[in-house]
Design a protein around this motif. Structure first.
Motif, PDB file in Angstrom:
ATOM      1  N   UNK A  13       0.819  -1.203   0.000  1.00 25.61           N
ATOM      2  CA  UNK A  13       0.000   0.000   0.000  1.00 25.61           C
ATOM      3  C   UNK A  13       0.857   1.258   0.000  1.00 25.61           C
ATOM      4  N   UNK A  14       0.772   2.030  -1.087  1.00 23.60           N
ATOM      5  CA  UNK A  14       1.523   3.280  -1.177  1.00 23.60           C
ATOM      6  C   UNK A  14       0.717   4.445  -0.649  1.00 23.60           C
ATOM      7  N   UNK A  15       1.158   5.658  -0.966  1.00 22.07           N
ATOM      8  CA  UNK A  15       0.469   6.862  -0.518  1.00 22.07           C
ATOM      9  C   UNK A  15      -0.749   7.161  -1.377  1.00 22.07           C
ATOM     10  N   UNK A  16      -1.422   8.232  -1.048  1.00 24.38           N
ATOM     11  CA  UNK A  16      -2.625   8.649  -1.753  1.00 24.38           C
ATOM     12  C   UNK A  16      -2.378   8.773  -3.253  1.00 24.38           C
ATOM     13  N   UNK A  17      -3.357   8.352  -4.035  1.00 22.81           N
ATOM     14  CA  UNK A  17      -3.254   8.344  -5.496  1.00 22.81           C
ATOM     15  C   UNK A  17      -2.916   9.718  -6.061  1.00 22.81           C
ATOM     16  N   UNK A 180      11.684   4.119  -0.894  1.00 26.22           N
ATOM     17  CA  UNK A 180      10.892   5.278  -1.294  1.00 26.22           C
ATOM     18  C   UNK A 180       9.414   4.923  -1.392  1.00 26.22           C
ATOM     19  N   UNK A 181       8.581   5.902  -1.079  1.00 20.26           N
ATOM     20  CA  UNK A 181       7.137   5.702  -1.183  1.00 20.26           C
ATOM     21  C   UNK A 181       6.665   6.120  -2.569  1.00 20.26           C
ATOM     22  N   UNK A 182       5.396   5.930  -2.844  1.00 19.59           N
ATOM     23  CA  UNK A 182       4.881   6.167  -4.199  1.00 19.59           C
ATOM     24  C   UNK A 182       4.811   7.641  -4.574  1.00 19.59           C
ATOM     25  N   UNK A 183       4.975   8.539  -3.604  1.00 13.83           N
ATOM     26  CA  UNK A 183       4.981   9.965  -3.917  1.00 13.83           C
ATOM     27  C   UNK A 183       6.400  10.545  -3.933  1.00 13.83           C
ATOM     28  N   UNK A 184       7.409   9.689  -3.764  1.00 18.03           N
ATOM     29  CA  UNK A 184       8.806  10.124  -3.810  1.00 18.03           C
ATOM     30  C   UNK A 184       9.330  10.033  -5.243  1.00 18.03           C
ATOM     31  N   UNK A 185      10.347  10.842  -5.535  1.00 19.05           N
ATOM     32  CA  UNK A 185      10.980  10.776  -6.853  1.00 19.05           C
ATOM     33  C   UNK A 185      12.264   9.956  -6.784  1.00 19.05           C
ATOM     34  N   UNK A 186      12.390   8.931  -7.629  1.00 15.53           N
ATOM     35  CA  UNK A 186      13.611   8.118  -7.641  1.00 15.53           C
ATOM     36  C   UNK A 186      14.741   8.770  -8.437  1.00 15.53           C
ATOM     37  N   UNK A 196       6.043   0.881   1.342  1.00 13.76           N
ATOM     38  CA  UNK A 196       5.376   1.713   2.337  1.00 13.76           C
ATOM     39  C   UNK A 196       6.379   2.013   3.452  1.00 13.76           C
ATOM     40  N   UNK A 197       7.195   3.048   3.270  1.00 16.52           N
ATOM     41  CA  UNK A 197       8.221   3.343   4.275  1.00 16.52           C
ATOM     42  C   UNK A 197       7.666   4.099   5.478  1.00 16.52           C
ATOM     43  N   UNK A 198       6.329   4.191   5.545  1.00 18.43           N
ATOM     44  CA  UNK A 198       5.679   4.725   6.750  1.00 18.43           C
ATOM     45  C   UNK A 198       5.273   3.607   7.701  1.00 18.43           C
ATOM     46  N   UNK A 199       5.601   2.382   7.311  1.00 23.52           N
ATOM     47  CA  UNK A 199       5.250   1.212   8.121  1.00 23.52           C
ATOM     48  C   UNK A 199       6.498   0.568   8.728  1.00 23.52           C
ATOM     49  N   UNK A 200       6.512   0.455  10.051  1.00 21.84           N
ATOM     50  CA  UNK A 200       7.638  -0.195  10.731  1.00 21.84           C
ATOM     51  C   UNK A 200       7.739  -1.653  10.290  1.00 21.84           C
ATOM     52  N   UNK A 201       6.595  -2.330  10.191  1.00 19.15           N
ATOM     53  CA  UNK A 201       6.575  -3.741   9.793  1.00 19.15           C
ATOM     54  C   UNK A 201       7.180  -3.900   8.401  1.00 19.15           C
ATOM     55  N   UNK A 202       6.832  -2.993   7.507  1.00 21.64           N
ATOM     56  CA  UNK A 202       7.364  -3.029   6.147  1.00 21.64           C
ATOM     57  C   UNK A 202       8.882  -2.918   6.155  1.00 21.64           C
ATOM     58  N   UNK A 203       9.414  -1.914   6.837  1.00 19.71           N
ATOM     59  CA  UNK A 203      10.861  -1.690   6.875  1.00 19.71           C
ATOM     60  C   UNK A 203      11.573  -2.864   7.549  1.00 19.71           C
ATOM     61  N   UNK A 204      10.997  -3.386   8.611  1.00 17.29           N
ATOM     62  CA  UNK A 204      11.580  -4.556   9.288  1.00 17.29           C
ATOM     63  C   UNK A 204      11.705  -5.722   8.333  1.00 17.29           C
ATOM     64  N   UNK A 205      10.660  -5.988   7.571  1.00 16.60           N
ATOM     65  CA  UNK A 205      10.676  -7.131   6.657  1.00 16.60           C
ATOM     66  C   UNK A 205      11.640  -6.925   5.491  1.00 16.60           C
ATOM     67  N   UNK A 206      11.739  -5.709   5.010  1.00 16.91           N
ATOM     68  CA  UNK A 206      12.685  -5.429   3.933  1.00 16.91           C
ATOM     69  C   UNK A 206      14.116  -5.635   4.424  1.00 16.91           C
ATOM     70  N   UNK A 207      14.432  -5.104   5.608  1.00 18.50           N
ATOM     71  CA  UNK A 207      15.761  -5.297   6.177  1.00 18.50           C
ATOM     72  C   UNK A 207      16.030  -6.777   6.454  1.00 18.50           C
ATOM     73  N   UNK A 208      15.019  -7.469   6.904  1.00 15.82           N
ATOM     74  CA  UNK A 208      15.163  -8.902   7.188  1.00 15.82           C
ATOM     75  C   UNK A 208      15.549  -9.664   5.921  1.00 15.82           C
ATOM     76  N   UNK A 209      14.934  -9.309   4.805  1.00 17.04           N
ATOM     77  CA  UNK A 209      15.247  -9.946   3.528  1.00 17.04           C
ATOM     78  C   UNK A 209      16.638  -9.558   3.030  1.00 17.04           C
ATOM     79  N   UNK A 210      16.926  -8.265   3.054  1.00 17.41           N
ATOM     80  CA  UNK A 210      18.199  -7.770   2.511  1.00 17.41           C
ATOM     81  C   UNK A 210      19.412  -8.308   3.241  1.00 17.41           C
TER      82      UNK A 210
END
Length: 215
Positions: A13-17, A180-186, A196-210
């Protein structure tokens, strides 16, 4: 796919459309209730590639600098940086930390001197002053101790919050891997993971994988 099962419920889930950055449209599949939905399969591929990339950096004994001054992401960033014995900044980024690194090195040397003074023949009041000054330096700069040269990679959890870090990295030609979230520029970011970098669970899981194979 193992990664798909780990992350599918946490960072799709990203940011607002209305805030969507069109440079990321290839990573979005649908919108739901005015929110962007991130394509999990494409992100899974990115994670596999970056996992190998980071593993290669780690085993070549190159330096990684973790940066996350976002309040609720500090703890998880600190945890992985310390576990991997890498440098970090998790409280406040002071302008010039990279472009004028002599300053933080001087302050860290001062911190060592202040610690020694606390064991010397000074009054209790003076020792408390030394302690407070030492702690102030350590809180901001302590994670940079041992970083004698520019890092080979900077890992960022939020490019908006730590925009100044991105600017300094560009000037010094240091690679950046950012969440980066969906409203950020790469644009200008070497490596990025839409999530969804506003989610602690999301960041935890990404770090866990990496870092699963080196941590």
């Amino acid at each position: 796919m193992k990664i798909f099962h780990i992350i599918k419920n946490n960072f799709f889930l990203g940011n607002n459309l209305l805030k969507r950055n069109n440079l990321l449209k290839n990573f979005l599949i649908i919108n739901f209730n005015k929110f962007n939905i991130i394509d999990i399969k494409k992100i899974s591929i990115k994670l596999f590639l970056y996992k190998k990339y980071i593993k290669n950096i780690f085993f070549k004994k190159k330096k990684i600098l973790f940066v996350s001054t976002k309040n609720f992401l500090r703890e998880i960033t600190y945890k992985y940086a310390r576990s991997l014995e890498q440098n970090f900044v998790c409280n406040k980024w002071i302008a010039g930390m990279l472009t004028n690194s002599k300053n933080y090195k001087k302050l860290l040397n001062k911190s060592i001197l202040l610690k020694k003074k606390q064991k010397m023949n000074f009054t209790k009041k003076e020792k408390n002053i030394f302690l407070k000054e030492e702690m102030k330096i350590e809180i901001i700069y302590g994670g940079l101790r041992g970083l004698d040269k520019n890092p080979d990679l900077i890992i960022l959890t939020d490019i908006k919050k730590d925009k100044i870090v991105v600017n300094e990295a560009k000037r010094l030609k240091i690679k950046v891997l950012a969440l980066i979230n969906t409203d950020d520029s790469p644009k200008g970011i070497d490596h990025f993971i839409p999530c969804n970098n506003n989610s602690i669970i999301c960041v935890k899981n990404i770090f866990k994988i990496l870092f699963s194979e080196i941590c």
